[in-house]
Enzyme design. Structure first.
Site, PDB file in Angstrom:
ATOM      1  N   CYS A 154     -59.287  86.747 -24.188  1.00  0.00           N
ATOM      2  CA  CYS A 154     -59.866  86.642 -25.530  1.00  0.00           C
ATOM      3  C   CYS A 154     -60.993  87.591 -25.426  1.00  0.00           C
ATOM      4  CB  CYS A 154     -60.116  84.858 -25.092  1.00  0.00           C
ATOM      5  SG  CYS A 154     -61.397  84.873 -23.599  1.00  0.00           S
ATOM      6  N   CYS A 210     -69.984  85.564 -21.186  1.00  0.00           N
ATOM      7  CA  CYS A 210     -69.476  85.838 -22.432  1.00  0.00           C
ATOM      8  C   CYS A 210     -70.424  86.230 -22.896  1.00  0.00           C
ATOM      9  CB  CYS A 210     -68.395  84.766 -22.600  1.00  0.00           C
ATOM     10  SG  CYS A 210     -67.846  84.733 -23.797  1.00  0.00           S
ATOM     11  N   GLU A 244     -68.109  78.218 -14.537  1.00  0.00           N
ATOM     12  CA  GLU A 244     -69.304  78.025 -15.658  1.00  0.00           C
ATOM     13  C   GLU A 244     -70.521  76.869 -15.591  1.00  0.00           C
ATOM     14  OE1 GLU A 244     -67.001  78.377 -19.667  1.00  0.00           O
ATOM     15  OE2 GLU A 244     -68.692  77.017 -20.589  1.00  0.00           O
ATOM     16  N   SER A 265     -57.616  78.867 -12.948  1.00  0.00           N
ATOM     17  CA  SER A 265     -58.698  79.446 -14.628  1.00  0.00           C
ATOM     18  C   SER A 265     -58.473  78.132 -15.483  1.00  0.00           C
ATOM     19  CB  SER A 265     -57.402  79.954 -14.602  1.00  0.00           C
ATOM     20  OG  SER A 265     -57.728  80.100 -16.213  1.00  0.00           O
ATOM     21  N   SER A 266     -59.926  77.463 -15.721  1.00  0.00           N
ATOM     22  CA  SER A 266     -59.685  76.204 -16.297  1.00  0.00           C
ATOM     23  C   SER A 266     -59.175  75.982 -17.242  1.00  0.00           C
ATOM     24  CB  SER A 266     -61.407  75.635 -16.948  1.00  0.00           C
ATOM     25  OG  SER A 266     -61.308  74.859 -17.538  1.00  0.00           O
ATOM     26  N   SER A 315     -56.655  84.047 -19.311  1.00  0.00           N
ATOM     27  CA  SER A 315     -57.876  84.954 -19.023  1.00  0.00           C
ATOM     28  C   SER A 315     -56.449  85.417 -18.063  1.00  0.00           C
ATOM     29  CB  SER A 315     -58.402  84.417 -17.018  1.00  0.00           C
ATOM     30  OG  SER A 315     -58.144  83.098 -17.093  1.00  0.00           O
TER      31      SER A 315
HETATM   32 FE1  SF4 Z   1     -65.559  83.338 -23.925  1.00  0.00          FE
HETATM   33 FE2  SF4 Z   1     -64.434  81.923 -22.109  1.00  0.00          FE
HETATM   34 FE3  SF4 Z   1     -63.816  81.833 -24.652  1.00  0.00          FE
HETATM   35 FE4  SF4 Z   1     -63.197  83.573 -23.580  1.00  0.00          FE
HETATM   36  S1  SF4 Z   1     -62.538  81.607 -23.301  1.00  0.00           S
HETATM   37  S2  SF4 Z   1     -64.120  84.166 -25.230  1.00  0.00           S
HETATM   38  S3  SF4 Z   1     -64.439  84.049 -21.700  1.00  0.00           S
HETATM   39  S4  SF4 Z   1     -66.248  81.320 -23.503  1.00  0.00           S
END
Ligand code: SF4
Length: 544
Positions: free
Chosen positions: A229, A313, A343, A443-444, A487
């Site tokens: 992302c 982010c 987070e 990784s959530s 991620s």
């Molecule tokens: Fe931001 Fe996490 Fe959404 Fe990626 S998944 S855009 S790092 S909030």
């Protein structure tokens, strides 16, 4: 949850009906009779696997190999090449190089190697992945060293010939009898050979499992969007730019993003990942991860005068801003999130008085219903950015029932990337047998993709890369959905898609999904503490 082929809609890749393609059956080809006998001793009887003796240099291969659609593994002993391969080790061929320059690839290699590593093969036995070279004559001494210099890990006299005959999935597994140190003509070759044959016998069940997962054709449906992302791309670029600006080492507090491959790659390039700032030297730059931090972390860094680059982010930063605003307005904040996630930890750190908390974490509808707060009319909720939409909706519904006046966030805190990836895999999961989600266990958003796919009825598995695919998942599966958490790098998705071709021909599909164009700008790189001192003509560290 459905498993492979439990729903007839999922079974046929073209009509959507009928039964899945039966596995075509595995043939294991061996050059020598003693190798063939060792392999036969390991057969479990599952899947109708046949062991066929083809003779040295595969002399009889054309005559003796079955002509139906079999998958083929060449298995036997071989010679090791290169210092890393020792007698007793196993080499799985990523490709076979023939004496006349022909190269046969084996996409199944990482999967097969992983399946072999999972076996109990005795102490010290290493499973290597790399090229195997087929030679006309025994490759010894300088010839073998020359091949090793080209990256070859093992030599044999049959694989290349058999590989060019195979029009179905093909793999080569060699148990090494002689290596650089031992040489072939030595008294210890005979006992080493016996040991290698015993190892061959032990390998067979893993070979059979691979054979059982082979299909004459299989659909692979790629979810779109998937993988990185905008927030993850920005965080990785920040570390890369910091490495370029300051030179290694650059410290990173916590994993920059929750992906093992990304972290290992940045470590290799000079990033040092730490848990807390007290592990960072005063004069080193430190990057804060994409997941956001508590204000106390920034205050600590400022107090020490650390050179901080913030990779939080912007969409996580937005939730922090909302939390501060809600607190300032006199509300208690209910944060819907997962405990022990970076987070959540960062957001809870916005609480001005943790001893008398005004930010309350809830993870389930039950916790939401049972929540007790001082003033139910001064309450706002916020959510972690990577929640499953359905889960969050259930918890929000429970909160609204219990606290009808609860204030909603100005816009959904579940970010666009999370939402888009979940919706894409939900659509695909409803019509495939198995879903593979590329992502790390911490990784959530990747974990949520697995849950979403399972809820849609597919058997779904989280994998860090191709070598974590268990062939057993694919037995009877005519269609596979493939996605990746925000991620997980796109190259790992490509590697998984490529590895799936090791189980037979693949029809690759990619339904059109939501187009993502969001990009975040990078923050400026601040001046290093040492540079600031030099500019000020002092060696005294700032204290505030
Ligand atoms: Fe931001 Fe996490 Fe959404 Fe990626 S998944 S855009 S790092 S909030």
């Amino acid at each position: 949850m459905n498993g492979p082929s439990s729903d007839p809609r999922r079974s046929d890749p073209h009509t959507g009906e009928g039964t899945p393609n039966p596995p075509p059956g595995l043939v294991i080809a061996a050059a020598l009779a003693i190798e063939a006998r060792a392999l036969e001793r390991g057969l479990t009887g599952a899947g109708g696997t046949k062991v066929v003796r083809v003779g040295v240099r595969a002399r009889h291969a054309m005559r003796v190999l079955p002509r139906d659609n079999n998958s083929l593994i060449v298995a036997g002993v071989g010679g090791g090449a290169g210092s890393q391969v020792r007698a007793g080790d196993i080499v799985v061929a990523t490709e076979v190089r023939g004496p006349e320059g022909a190269i046969v690839r084996s996409p199944a290699a990482p999967l097969l190697a992983a399946a072999l590593r999972a076996l109990d093969l005795g102490p010290g036995v290493q499973v290597h992945l790399g090229p195997i070279s087929t030679t006309d004559k025994l490759a010894l001494g300088s010839r073998r060293r020359a091949l090793a210099a080209e990256g070859v890990l093992a030599v044999d006299q049959e694989s290349s010939w058999l590989g060019t005959l195979a029009d179905q999935p093909f793999a080569v597994v060699r148990v090494i009898v002689d290596d650089e140190r031992t040489g072939l003509y030595s008294p210890s070759t005979v006992p080493r050979g016996r040991e290698a044959l015993r190892t061959l016998t032990k390998l067979v069940p893993a070979l059979e499992r691979w054979g059982a997962a082979v299909q004459s054709h299989r659909r692979v449906v790629l979810a779109s969007p998937r993988s990185f992302c905008a927030g993850v791309e920005r965080a990785i670029e920040i570390v890369e730019e910091a490495l370029e600006r300051y030179g290694p080492p650059v410290y990173v507090r916590r994993q920059i993003v929750h992906n093992a491959y990304v972290v290992a790659d940045l470590e290799r390039r000079g990033a040092i990942f730490v848990e807390e700032l007290d592990e960072v030297p005063d004069d080193a730059p430190v990057v804060l991860s994409a997941h956001g931090v508590a204000p106390a972390v920034r205050e600590d860094a400022a107090h020490r005068g650390l050179t901080v680059v913030d990779a939080t982010c912007p969409l996580v930063a937005k939730v922090h801003t909302e939390a501060r605003r809600a607190l300032r307005d006199g509300n208690t904040v209910v944060f819907i999130g997962h405990p022990n996630h970076d987070e959540s930890e960062g957001l809870l750190g916005e609480d001005p008085d943790p001893a008398n908390p005004r930010i309350r974490l809830v993870e389930t509808p039950r916790q939401a219903k049972e929540l007790e707060v001082e003033d139910p009319n001064r309450l706002a909720y916020l959510t972690q950015t990577t929640l499953a939409e359905d889960d969050a909706a259930d918890i929000v519904a429970a909160l609204r029932t219990t606290f009808p006046n609860i204030i909603e966030p100005p816009s959904s805190d579940i970010c666009y990337a999370t939402t888009n990836r979940q919706r894409a895999i939900r659509d695909i999961a409803a019509e495939v047998d198995v879903v593979l989600v590329v992502g790390s266990r911490n990784s959530s958003n990747s974990l949520r993709l697995v849950e979403v796919a399972q809820r849609a009825g597919a058997a779904a598995y989280l994998i860090d890369g191709p070598d974590e695919i268990d062939p057993a998942w694919l037995i009877g599966a005519a269609s596979v959905g493939l996605t990746a958490g925000a991620s997980a790098p796109p190259l790992l998705v490509d590697a998984v898609a490529d590895a799936l071709t090791g189980f037979g021909p693949v029809l690759r599909e990619e339904p059109t999904g939501v187009e993502e164009n969001l990009q975040f700008t990078l923050p400026p790189m601040p001046t290093l503490l040492t540079e600031r001192r030099q500019a000020a003509g002092t060696s005294t560290a700032p204290t505030a």
